[in-house]
Enzyme design. Structure first.
Site, mmCIF file in Angstrom:
data_model
loop_
_atom_site.group_PDB
_atom_site.id
_atom_site.type_symbol
_atom_site.label_atom_id
_atom_site.label_comp_id
_atom_site.label_asym_id
_atom_site.label_seq_id
_atom_site.Cartn_x
_atom_site.Cartn_y
_atom_site.Cartn_z
ATOM 1 N N LYS A 21 24.287 45.054 -3.822
ATOM 2 C CA LYS A 21 23.809 46.496 -3.202
ATOM 3 C C LYS A 21 25.040 46.832 -2.206
ATOM 4 O O LYS A 21 25.532 48.191 -2.432
ATOM 5 C CB LYS A 21 22.552 46.461 -2.782
ATOM 6 N N ARG A 95 11.224 50.955 0.568
ATOM 7 C CA ARG A 95 11.020 49.535 0.055
ATOM 8 C C ARG A 95 9.577 49.250 -0.484
ATOM 9 O O ARG A 95 9.432 48.368 -0.747
ATOM 10 C CB ARG A 95 11.249 48.647 1.156
ATOM 11 N N ARG A 129 26.488 30.550 1.487
ATOM 12 C CA ARG A 129 27.177 31.215 2.448
ATOM 13 C C ARG A 129 27.184 30.379 3.916
ATOM 14 O O ARG A 129 25.754 30.112 4.218
ATOM 15 C CB ARG A 129 26.758 32.673 2.758
ATOM 16 N N ARG A 162 23.257 31.253 8.587
ATOM 17 C CA ARG A 162 22.602 32.443 9.494
ATOM 18 C C ARG A 162 20.982 32.248 9.178
ATOM 19 O O ARG A 162 20.876 31.837 7.848
ATOM 20 C CB ARG A 162 23.063 33.880 8.903
ATOM 21 N N ARG A 173 12.258 36.378 1.445
ATOM 22 C CA ARG A 173 12.730 37.922 1.237
ATOM 23 C C ARG A 173 12.846 38.294 -0.200
ATOM 24 O O ARG A 173 12.309 39.283 -0.396
ATOM 25 C CB ARG A 173 14.508 38.119 1.709
HETATM 26 P P1 AMP Z 1 18.694 45.058 4.787
HETATM 27 O O1 AMP Z 1 19.970 44.909 5.407
HETATM 28 O O2 AMP Z 1 18.370 46.399 3.872
HETATM 29 O O3 AMP Z 1 18.331 43.884 3.766
HETATM 30 O O4 AMP Z 1 17.597 44.950 5.633
HETATM 31 C C1 AMP Z 1 17.444 43.995 6.852
HETATM 32 C C2 AMP Z 1 15.990 43.892 7.254
HETATM 33 O O5 AMP Z 1 15.458 45.095 7.729
HETATM 34 C C3 AMP Z 1 14.819 43.616 6.027
HETATM 35 O O6 AMP Z 1 14.949 42.430 5.950
HETATM 36 C C4 AMP Z 1 13.534 44.100 6.737
HETATM 37 O O7 AMP Z 1 13.041 43.339 7.817
HETATM 38 C C5 AMP Z 1 14.234 45.402 7.373
HETATM 39 N N1 AMP Z 1 14.328 46.769 6.619
HETATM 40 C C6 AMP Z 1 15.079 47.299 6.159
HETATM 41 N N2 AMP Z 1 14.616 48.429 5.308
HETATM 42 C C7 AMP Z 1 13.482 48.355 5.545
HETATM 43 C C8 AMP Z 1 12.240 49.315 4.920
HETATM 44 N N3 AMP Z 1 12.712 50.340 3.960
HETATM 45 N N4 AMP Z 1 10.933 48.860 5.124
HETATM 46 C C9 AMP Z 1 10.829 47.896 5.597
HETATM 47 N N5 AMP Z 1 11.572 47.054 6.306
HETATM 48 C C10 AMP Z 1 13.035 47.408 6.077
#
Ligand code: AMP
Length: 229
Positions: A21, A95, A129, A162, A173
């Site tokens: 993405k 999300r 990674r 990480r 996740r």
């Molecule tokens: P990402 O970089 O999009 O994978 O986001 C990293 C982390 O931010 C995720 O694992 C969630 O903990 C949090 N996060 C990002 N976007 C959302 C969302 N729309 N709703 C809830 N948590 C979010």
């Protein structure tokens, strides 16, 4: 300024962590004039600046848990208020179905790009990674492995994963994505705005996303577009 608000594209890109993405979003932004709003970037920015929101969300992010809907929705909707002159690509938001519903009330979405990459491909990619913490050097066991397994090529020091990339966090996740986000795809499918792109390689998915967006938006730079990168 792009024109009347009704003509502005309100798109969302969706796909599990590790689906490519980030790469596809970067290419979209390079080819088309739209504002990229990534919830993850916004949260990390808040964490780096130690804002009130940043402090509140840190433990959720470290554990791979979703931020509560109310906090997340407020944060993203206030960003969108500043974007009513631009085409927008939302990334990482919504999300959950409550987030999608809250968004619809303020800013109805007309296009959802869904990167449909198999679970197993993603698990393999994410756990491959490893990093050398002192230098930030990144290795990938599949296409850029260290010369000696588990150690940095230059210093010989041990490599680590990480927290985000550890198998248990990755599984958490992915499970959270399955549970919370699949219903969002269904929600948009019912509204008739979902466009799914299936595959295991980003470089094969991207040209299809690119062609699709060309039917919706003018291209920024025709020369770059020809290379499909
Ligand atoms: P990402 O970089 O999009 O994978 O986001 C990293 C982390 O931010 C995720 O694992 C969630 O903990 C949090 N996060 C990002 N976007 C959302 C969302 N729309 N709703 C809830 N948590 C979010």
């Amino acid at each position: 300024m792009v024109g009347p608000r009704a003509l502005l594209l309100r798109a969302v890109i969706m796909g599990p962590p590790g689906s490519g993405k980030g790469t596809v979003s970067a290419r979209i932004v390079k080819h088309f004039a739209l504002k990229h709003l990534s919830s993850g970037d916004l949260l990390r920015d808040n964490m780096n600046k130690r804002t009130e929101v940043g402090i509140l969300v840190k433990s959720y992010i470290d554990q791979g848990r979703l931020i509560p809907d109310g906090v997340m929705t407020q944060l993203m909707l206030s960003e969108l208020k500043n974007a009513d002159q631009y085409h927008v690509l939302l990334d990482g938001f919504p999300r959950t179905v409550p987030q999608a519903e809250a968004l619809d009330k303020v800013c109805p979405i007309d296009t959802v790009i869904d990167l449909d990459v198999p679970f197993e491909t993603i698990r393999e990619r994410l756990t491959a990674r490893w990093i050398h913490p002192a230098s930030g050097r990144v290795y990938n066991l599949d296409f850029n492995p260290p010369k000696v397994p588990g150690t940095d090529d230059i210093t010989g020091e041990p490599l680590v994963q990480r927290d985000d990339d550890k198998p248990e966090t990755v599984m958490k996740r992915l499970k959270s994505y399955e549970a919370e986000t699949k219903p969002v795809l269904e929600y948009y499918r019912r509204k008739g705005v979902l466009e799914s792109f299936s595959g295991t390689e980003t470089n094969k998915i991207w040209p299809r996303v690119h062609s699709f967006l060309q039917t919706k938006l003018p291209e920024v730079n025709q020369k770059e577009a020809a290379t499909h990168t």
